[in-house]
Design a protein around this motif. Structure first.
Motif, short mmCIF file in Angstrom:
data_model
loop_
_atom_site.label_atom_id
_atom_site.label_comp_id
_atom_site.label_asym_id
_atom_site.label_seq_id
_atom_site.Cartn_x
_atom_site.Cartn_y
_atom_site.Cartn_z
N MET A 132 38.15 27.00 49.21
CA MET A 132 38.46 27.66 47.95
C MET A 132 38.26 29.16 48.07
N SER A 133 39.14 29.90 47.39
CA SER A 133 38.97 31.35 47.34
C SER A 133 37.93 31.71 46.28
N GLU A 134 37.37 32.90 46.42
CA GLU A 134 36.37 33.37 45.48
C GLU A 134 36.75 34.77 45.03
N ILE A 135 36.71 35.02 43.73
CA ILE A 135 37.02 36.34 43.19
C ILE A 135 35.71 37.08 42.97
N ARG A 136 35.57 38.21 43.63
CA ARG A 136 34.34 39.00 43.53
C ARG A 136 34.64 40.36 42.91
N TYR A 137 33.63 40.91 42.23
CA TYR A 137 33.79 42.17 41.51
C TYR A 137 32.79 43.20 42.03
N ASP A 138 33.28 44.40 42.29
CA ASP A 138 32.41 45.50 42.69
C ASP A 138 31.59 45.94 41.49
N ILE A 139 30.26 45.93 41.61
CA ILE A 139 29.37 46.21 40.49
C ILE A 139 29.51 47.64 39.98
N VAL A 140 29.96 48.56 40.85
CA VAL A 140 30.07 49.97 40.46
C VAL A 140 31.44 50.27 39.86
N THR A 141 32.49 49.89 40.56
CA THR A 141 33.84 50.29 40.15
C THR A 141 34.60 49.21 39.39
N GLY A 142 34.15 47.96 39.51
CA GLY A 142 34.89 46.86 38.90
C GLY A 142 36.07 46.40 39.74
N LYS A 143 36.28 46.97 40.92
CA LYS A 143 37.39 46.56 41.77
C LYS A 143 37.25 45.09 42.15
N ILE A 144 38.41 44.44 42.30
CA ILE A 144 38.43 43.00 42.56
C ILE A 144 38.77 42.74 44.02
N ALA A 145 38.00 41.85 44.64
CA ALA A 145 38.30 41.37 45.99
C ALA A 145 38.43 39.86 45.94
N VAL A 146 39.52 39.35 46.48
CA VAL A 146 39.72 37.91 46.57
C VAL A 146 39.30 37.49 47.98
N ILE A 147 38.18 36.82 48.08
CA ILE A 147 37.67 36.38 49.38
C ILE A 147 38.27 35.02 49.68
N SER A 148 39.17 35.01 50.65
CA SER A 148 39.89 33.78 50.98
C SER A 148 39.06 32.99 52.00
N THR A 149 38.09 32.25 51.50
CA THR A 149 37.09 31.62 52.37
C THR A 149 37.68 30.56 53.28
N GLU A 150 38.83 29.97 52.91
CA GLU A 150 39.39 28.93 53.77
C GLU A 150 40.04 29.50 55.02
N ARG A 151 40.32 30.82 54.99
CA ARG A 151 40.95 31.42 56.17
C ARG A 151 39.89 31.77 57.23
N GLY A 152 38.84 32.45 56.79
CA GLY A 152 37.72 32.77 57.67
C GLY A 152 38.13 33.40 58.99
N LYS A 153 38.98 34.40 58.94
CA LYS A 153 39.50 34.98 60.17
C LYS A 153 38.42 35.67 61.00
N ARG A 154 38.37 35.31 62.29
CA ARG A 154 37.45 35.91 63.23
C ARG A 154 38.20 36.96 64.04
N PRO A 155 37.48 37.80 64.82
CA PRO A 155 38.15 38.91 65.51
C PRO A 155 39.39 38.51 66.31
N HIS A 156 39.36 37.37 67.01
CA HIS A 156 40.51 37.01 67.86
C HIS A 156 41.71 36.54 67.04
#
Length: 323
Positions: free
Chosen positions: A1-25
């Motif tokens: 599941m994805s998670e919607i997170r909010y920056d406490i200072v600016t209110g900017k939204i980040a959608v953390i796509s946890t099912e992708r979990g991309k690693r460096p390679h």
């Protein structure tokens, strides 16, 4: 599941796509800039650039760092454009300053390959130029940043930083200033100090720290493997650093960029310094943001301002963590 997170200072939204979990390679290797012809930033080609504004020299007398006005500046002091203000449209002239800091005499040297002393000189040069540019009453904000790689916006491969002094406070900084003001009114605490305290308790997003600074992958990271360097002590302005601060910051920055270079094979990135506008009396907590350009922003991000991040910052921190 994805998670919607909010920056406490600016209110900017980040959608953390946890099912992708991309690693460096999992990220594609970025295109490398290869400029043909003579490099204007290399030693011996000084006449190809405007006159020197700041310079450091080695024991052999050769410059090791050199700064000058940007020959192709977006902002200039000698503007001659009429201002316009109507019912619907408003425009000011493009008054400002744009400068280049060539970080090394070596054309192919990356920031992660530099000695700590060389990075200290970059910080000292930025402060020297910042202090001088800020004397101009028309300049309201001085932005310092580094672009690396084609996807990071660099047009020349020879490593360099840029300084732009502008006649307005950028919207990004204004949102941060108002966010700090709001959080302090609600809690009595600087939000960045609050974040540092919480991160030191949780440990999940800490990448590194020393006696002066802490590196974290922020909770609402908009960029994959985004990291911030924050002074542990509450300080409003970048140019208030002393020599010990500069040494501590430079050591962490070198190690961190070297880790990015090793993990992602010299990825494109941006380094931006957020500091309080020099004329502003509001509170702030200056910091450095490292923004790897590992993914491409597309329609959703451009339409909504919410960025999809395929790597949770907790995972990013565990991979970036410095030994």
């Amino acid at each position: 599941m994805s998670e919607i997170r909010y920056d406490i200072v600016t209110g900017k939204i980040a959608v953390i796509s946890t099912e992708r979990g991309k690693r460096p390679h999992d990220f594609k290797k970025a295109d490398v800039i290869k400029n043909s012809g003579v490099c204007p930033f290399c030693p011996g080609n000084e006449t190809m650039t405007p006159p020197t504004l700041v310079e450091f020299r080695g024991e052999d007398g050769m410059w090791t760092l050199r700064g000058f006005n940007n020959k192709f500046a977006a902002f200039k002091k000698d503007v001659n454009v009429a201002k316009h203000e109507g019912e619907l449209y408003k425009a000011d002239d493009g008054y400002g300053v744009a400068e280049i800091i060539v970080e090394s005499q070596h054309h192919d040297m990356t920031l992660g390959q530099m000695e700590v002393e060389g990075i200290e000189n970059i910080m000292k040069a930025l402060i020297l130029r910042y202090d001088d540019i800020a004397k101009d009453e028309k300049i309201k904000y001085v932005q310092m940043f580094k672009n690396f790689g084609a996807n990071g916006g660099a047009s020349l491969e020879h490593g360099h930083w840029q300084i732009m002094g502008v006649s307005f406070v950028p919207e990004v900084l204004e949102r941060e200033l108002k966010g700090v003001e709001r959080h302090e009114a609600d809690t009595g605490r600087c939000p960045y100090c609050h974040i540092i305290d919480e991160e030191m308790k949780e440990k999940a997003r800490i990448v590194a720290e020393n006696d002066k600074f802490i590196v974290i992958c922020p909770y609402a990271s908009q960029f994959a493997y985004e990291s911030w360097i924050l002074p542990k002590k509450h300080v409003k302005a970048f140019n208030e650093m002393d020599d010990d601060d500069i040494r501590s910051l430079s050591s962490l920055l070198k190690s961190l960029i070297k880790k990015y270079e090793d993990l992602f094979d010299n990825p494109p990135y941006n380094i931006v310094i957020h500091t309080v506008p020099h004329h502003d009396r509001r509170d702030f907590h200056w910091h450095v943001e490292i923004l790897p350009r590992l993914t491409t922003f597309a329609g959703f991000e451009l339409a909504t301002g919410a960025y999809i991040n395929p790597t949770p910052p907790e995972e990013a921190a565990s991979i970036l963590r410095l030994d």
